[in-house]
Design an enzyme around this catalytic site. Structure first.
Site, mmCIF file in Angstrom:
data_model
loop_
_atom_site.group_PDB
_atom_site.id
_atom_site.type_symbol
_atom_site.label_atom_id
_atom_site.label_comp_id
_atom_site.label_asym_id
_atom_site.label_seq_id
_atom_site.Cartn_x
_atom_site.Cartn_y
_atom_site.Cartn_z
ATOM 1 N N HIS A 161 -14.316 18.235 14.494
ATOM 2 C CA HIS A 161 -14.994 17.971 13.218
ATOM 3 C C HIS A 161 -15.858 19.185 12.816
ATOM 4 O O HIS A 161 -15.809 19.629 11.663
ATOM 5 C CB HIS A 161 -15.847 16.705 13.374
ATOM 6 C CG HIS A 161 -16.640 16.322 12.164
ATOM 7 N ND1 HIS A 161 -16.401 15.168 11.448
ATOM 8 C CD2 HIS A 161 -17.674 16.927 11.528
ATOM 9 C CE1 HIS A 161 -17.261 15.102 10.443
ATOM 10 N NE2 HIS A 161 -18.044 16.150 10.467
ATOM 11 N N GLU A 162 -16.629 19.712 13.771
ATOM 12 C CA GLU A 162 -17.542 20.827 13.441
ATOM 13 C C GLU A 162 -16.782 22.125 13.190
ATOM 14 O O GLU A 162 -17.156 22.904 12.317
ATOM 15 C CB GLU A 162 -18.591 21.015 14.544
ATOM 16 C CG GLU A 162 -19.467 19.789 14.826
ATOM 17 C CD GLU A 162 -20.072 19.155 13.591
ATOM 18 O OE1 GLU A 162 -20.336 19.869 12.597
ATOM 19 O OE2 GLU A 162 -20.263 17.918 13.603
ATOM 20 N N GLN A 206 -23.548 23.447 6.771
ATOM 21 C CA GLN A 206 -24.233 22.207 6.373
ATOM 22 C C GLN A 206 -25.722 22.412 6.104
ATOM 23 O O GLN A 206 -26.380 21.522 5.556
ATOM 24 C CB GLN A 206 -24.055 21.127 7.445
ATOM 25 C CG GLN A 206 -22.623 20.642 7.555
ATOM 26 C CD GLN A 206 -22.515 19.523 8.568
ATOM 27 O OE1 GLN A 206 -22.409 19.780 9.751
ATOM 28 N NE2 GLN A 206 -22.578 18.275 8.112
ATOM 29 N N CYS A 211 -20.113 11.867 8.608
ATOM 30 C CA CYS A 211 -20.559 13.256 8.483
ATOM 31 C C CYS A 211 -21.919 13.268 7.801
ATOM 32 O O CYS A 211 -22.114 12.564 6.809
ATOM 33 C CB CYS A 211 -19.541 14.036 7.653
ATOM 34 S SG CYS A 211 -19.991 15.756 7.400
ATOM 35 N N LEU A 212 -22.847 14.078 8.320
ATOM 36 C CA LEU A 212 -24.184 14.147 7.718
ATOM 37 C C LEU A 212 -24.117 14.640 6.271
ATOM 38 O O LEU A 212 -25.013 14.358 5.480
ATOM 39 C CB LEU A 212 -25.093 15.076 8.530
ATOM 40 C CG LEU A 212 -25.443 14.604 9.953
ATOM 41 C CD1 LEU A 212 -26.263 15.677 10.669
ATOM 42 C CD2 LEU A 212 -26.199 13.283 9.921
ATOM 43 N N HIS A 221 -15.631 22.234 9.809
ATOM 44 C CA HIS A 221 -16.685 22.608 8.859
ATOM 45 C C HIS A 221 -16.738 24.119 8.620
ATOM 46 O O HIS A 221 -16.897 24.554 7.475
ATOM 47 C CB HIS A 221 -18.064 22.159 9.358
ATOM 48 C CG HIS A 221 -18.465 20.780 8.921
ATOM 49 N ND1 HIS A 221 -18.546 20.408 7.598
ATOM 50 C CD2 HIS A 221 -18.817 19.690 9.641
ATOM 51 C CE1 HIS A 221 -18.932 19.137 7.526
ATOM 52 N NE2 HIS A 221 -19.095 18.668 8.754
ATOM 53 N N GLY A 246 -23.578 16.412 15.853
ATOM 54 C CA GLY A 246 -23.002 17.734 15.650
ATOM 55 C C GLY A 246 -23.411 18.259 14.285
ATOM 56 O O GLY A 246 -23.698 17.477 13.372
HETATM 57 NI NI NI Z 1 -19.650 16.773 9.349
#
Ligand code: NI
Length: 170
Positions: free
Chosen positions: A136-137, A51, A94-95, A140, A46
């Site tokens: 989660h997204e 991001q 998380c990236l 963000h 995701g």
């Molecule tokens: Ni994330």
């Protein structure tokens, strides 16, 4: 298509509530394509537009290799409109926070309303990992990270770990 650098925790864009998208044009399609490309390259499941440094309410998710074969989608202006009373705990990463992982409590099932990249209305229900990734997204685009969803004590431990990881990389 362009691969983007993933923004890392510490950048204020990750803490900013992103803007609603009102224009469904070629630029939006390009943004979504870039987001998928960047997500695949980073081996994520995701990704949210902030991001890659774009403060817009756009998320992409791809769980086809996991339990939900239909779960490759781009959602514009996504909103959780219903959540189950049941919750479940599972580890999350998380990236934008490479190296950190923590068990996070999420709603077991949710209903999401959003707009597709062509401007059409989307409503979907998700549970399990799919529901988790969506929550989660969507966090963000509201400027929320998973490290905000733990106790104060756990957050202190996570931040200490994060500082150590950052120091090792410098
Ligand atoms: Ni994330």
């Amino acid at each position: 298509m362009a691969l983007h650098q993933v923004v890392i925790m510490g950048d204020p864009i990750l803490r900013t509530a992103a803007a609603e998208v009102n224009v469904f044009d070629q630029d939006l399609k390009m943004l979504v394509r870039d987001m998928f490309e960047t997500m695949y390259h980073a081996e994520g499941i995701g990704l949210a537009a902030p991001q890659i440094g774009i403060s817009q309410r756009v998320i992409v998710v791809d769980l086809r290799s996991e339990e939900q074969p239909e779960a490759r989608l781009a959602l514009i202006n996504p909103k959780v409109v219903w959540a189950s009373t049941d919750t479940e705990k599972s580890p999350e990463g998380c990236l934008s926070i490479p190296g950190l992982e923590e068990v996070i409590k999420r709603f077991s099932a949710i209903r999401v309303e959003a707009v597709g990249i062509d401007g059409g209305r989307i409503e979907l229900e998700a549970d399990g990992l799919f529901a988790r990734v969506l929550q989660h997204e969507i966090d963000h685009v509201d400027g929320i990270l998973f490290v905000d969803r733990v106790s104060a004590l756990k957050r202190r431990i996570l931040m200490k770990k994060w500082k150590k990881i950052q120091a090792e990389e410098d």
